[in-house]
Design a protein around this motif. Sequence first.
Motif, PDB file in Angstrom:
ATOM      1  N   ARG A  33       6.670  -2.870  -5.462  1.00 50.96           N
ATOM      2  CA  ARG A  33       7.407  -1.626  -4.785  1.00 50.96           C
ATOM      3  C   ARG A  33       6.640  -1.074  -3.340  1.00 50.96           C
ATOM      4  O   ARG A  33       7.344  -0.692  -2.426  1.00 50.96           O
ATOM      5  CB  ARG A  33       7.559  -0.501  -5.747  1.00 50.96           C
ATOM      6  N   TRP A  34       5.343  -1.124  -3.487  1.00 44.87           N
ATOM      7  CA  TRP A  34       4.574  -0.846  -2.277  1.00 44.87           C
ATOM      8  C   TRP A  34       4.738  -1.730  -1.159  1.00 44.87           C
ATOM      9  O   TRP A  34       4.593  -1.489   0.040  1.00 44.87           O
ATOM     10  CB  TRP A  34       3.156  -0.664  -2.736  1.00 44.87           C
ATOM     11  N   LEU A  35       5.478  -2.877  -1.386  1.00 41.52           N
ATOM     12  CA  LEU A  35       5.671  -3.741  -0.224  1.00 41.52           C
ATOM     13  C   LEU A  35       7.167  -3.381   0.561  1.00 41.52           C
ATOM     14  O   LEU A  35       7.193  -3.970   1.619  1.00 41.52           O
ATOM     15  CB  LEU A  35       5.666  -5.117  -0.611  1.00 41.52           C
ATOM     16  N   TRP A  36       7.635  -2.221  -0.052  1.00 44.51           N
ATOM     17  CA  TRP A  36       8.888  -1.769   0.798  1.00 44.51           C
ATOM     18  C   TRP A  36       8.931  -0.585   1.333  1.00 44.51           C
ATOM     19  O   TRP A  36      10.067   0.163   1.292  1.00 44.51           O
ATOM     20  CB  TRP A  36      10.158  -1.997  -0.548  1.00 44.51           C
ATOM     21  N   THR A  37       7.466  -0.260   1.678  1.00 46.49           N
ATOM     22  CA  THR A  37       7.383   1.068   2.520  1.00 46.49           C
ATOM     23  C   THR A  37       7.726   0.845   3.980  1.00 46.49           C
ATOM     24  O   THR A  37       7.931  -0.355   4.363  1.00 46.49           O
ATOM     25  CB  THR A  37       5.859   1.612   2.367  1.00 46.49           C
ATOM     26  N   TRP A  40       5.244  -1.491   5.689  1.00 41.05           N
ATOM     27  CA  TRP A  40       5.625  -2.913   5.294  1.00 41.05           C
ATOM     28  C   TRP A  40       6.706  -3.461   5.874  1.00 41.05           C
ATOM     29  O   TRP A  40       6.739  -4.779   6.127  1.00 41.05           O
ATOM     30  CB  TRP A  40       5.137  -3.100   4.084  1.00 41.05           C
ATOM     31  N   ALA A  97      -3.565  -6.190   0.202  1.00 40.53           N
ATOM     32  CA  ALA A  97      -2.884  -5.057  -0.001  1.00 40.53           C
ATOM     33  C   ALA A  97      -2.763  -4.878  -1.602  1.00 40.53           C
ATOM     34  O   ALA A  97      -2.827  -4.086  -2.224  1.00 40.53           O
ATOM     35  CB  ALA A  97      -1.701  -4.601   0.954  1.00 40.53           C
ATOM     36  N   ARG A  98      -2.353  -5.995  -2.021  1.00 39.21           N
ATOM     37  CA  ARG A  98      -1.919  -6.393  -3.291  1.00 39.21           C
ATOM     38  C   ARG A  98      -3.553  -5.982  -4.062  1.00 39.21           C
ATOM     39  O   ARG A  98      -3.499  -5.169  -5.175  1.00 39.21           O
ATOM     40  CB  ARG A  98      -1.553  -7.512  -3.736  1.00 39.21           C
ATOM     41  N   GLU A 101      -4.172  -2.183  -4.269  1.00 34.72           N
ATOM     42  CA  GLU A 101      -3.297  -1.764  -5.170  1.00 34.72           C
ATOM     43  C   GLU A 101      -3.745  -1.853  -6.610  1.00 34.72           C
ATOM     44  O   GLU A 101      -3.601  -1.000  -7.282  1.00 34.72           O
ATOM     45  CB  GLU A 101      -1.875  -2.079  -5.004  1.00 34.72           C
ATOM     46  N   THR A 105      -5.019   1.337  -9.159  1.00 32.94           N
ATOM     47  CA  THR A 105      -4.327   1.469 -10.526  1.00 32.94           C
ATOM     48  C   THR A 105      -5.081   1.296 -11.650  1.00 32.94           C
ATOM     49  O   THR A 105      -4.720   1.513 -12.745  1.00 32.94           O
ATOM     50  CB  THR A 105      -2.846   0.915 -10.560  1.00 32.94           C
TER      51      THR A 105
END
Length: 175
Positions: A33-37, A40, A97-98, A101, A105
Motif C-alpha cells: 500500500r505504501w507504493l500508492w502514496t 510514489w 523503500a520496501r 518498510e 514494521t
Amino acid sequence: MPTPGGAKPSRPCDNYDTVSETGPVPGTLDAMRWLWTPAWIARHVAMVVLVVGFLGLGWWQVSRAAAGNSISWGYAVEWPVFAGFVVYVWWREVRLARRKETLATEPPADPADAPTAVTTPAVAAGSRPAVRRPVRIARVPAASEPAEDTDLAAYNDYLSWLNANPGARPGDYPG
C-alpha cells in the motif's frame, strides 16, 4: 445464532473474519500500500514517461540511421541504455523503500538478547584502525601581543615616505 433469553454467545462465531484484523499479509497488494502514496505515484509516472520518451528517441535515431545518418547508430543504442538506467534506479528505490518498510514494521528485538553496552575492541596489530570523524577545534587568539617585526616596520616606514613624497624616486629614500 442468538440464544434464548437474549444472552450473548460465550465464544465467537466460527465464520468470523480475523484476516482483516491481522494487518497486511506479505506478498499481497495490501502489503504494498505504501507504493500508492502521492509521492510514489509521481515517481511511477515519471519512470513511465522517461522510459517511453527514451525508447521513442531511440526509435527516432534508428529511423535517422536507416536514412543514411551513420552517427545516429550510436544514439540509437544510447537512448535505450538511458531507459534501462531509469528502470534500474526505480527498481532500486522500490527495494530500498520496501526494506525500510519491513524494518519499520518489524517488532523490536528482545531486550534480554541485545548487548547492554557496545565496547570498541582494541586495535590489533596489523588491523586497520576505524575511521573517525574529524574534531573541530576553536582557534583562540594569543593573549599577549606579538613582537613587532623589524623588517615589516622598516617597509611600512618606506611606504609612508613614498606616500609623503609623490615625486621622489625609490633611490631618494634616506633610510
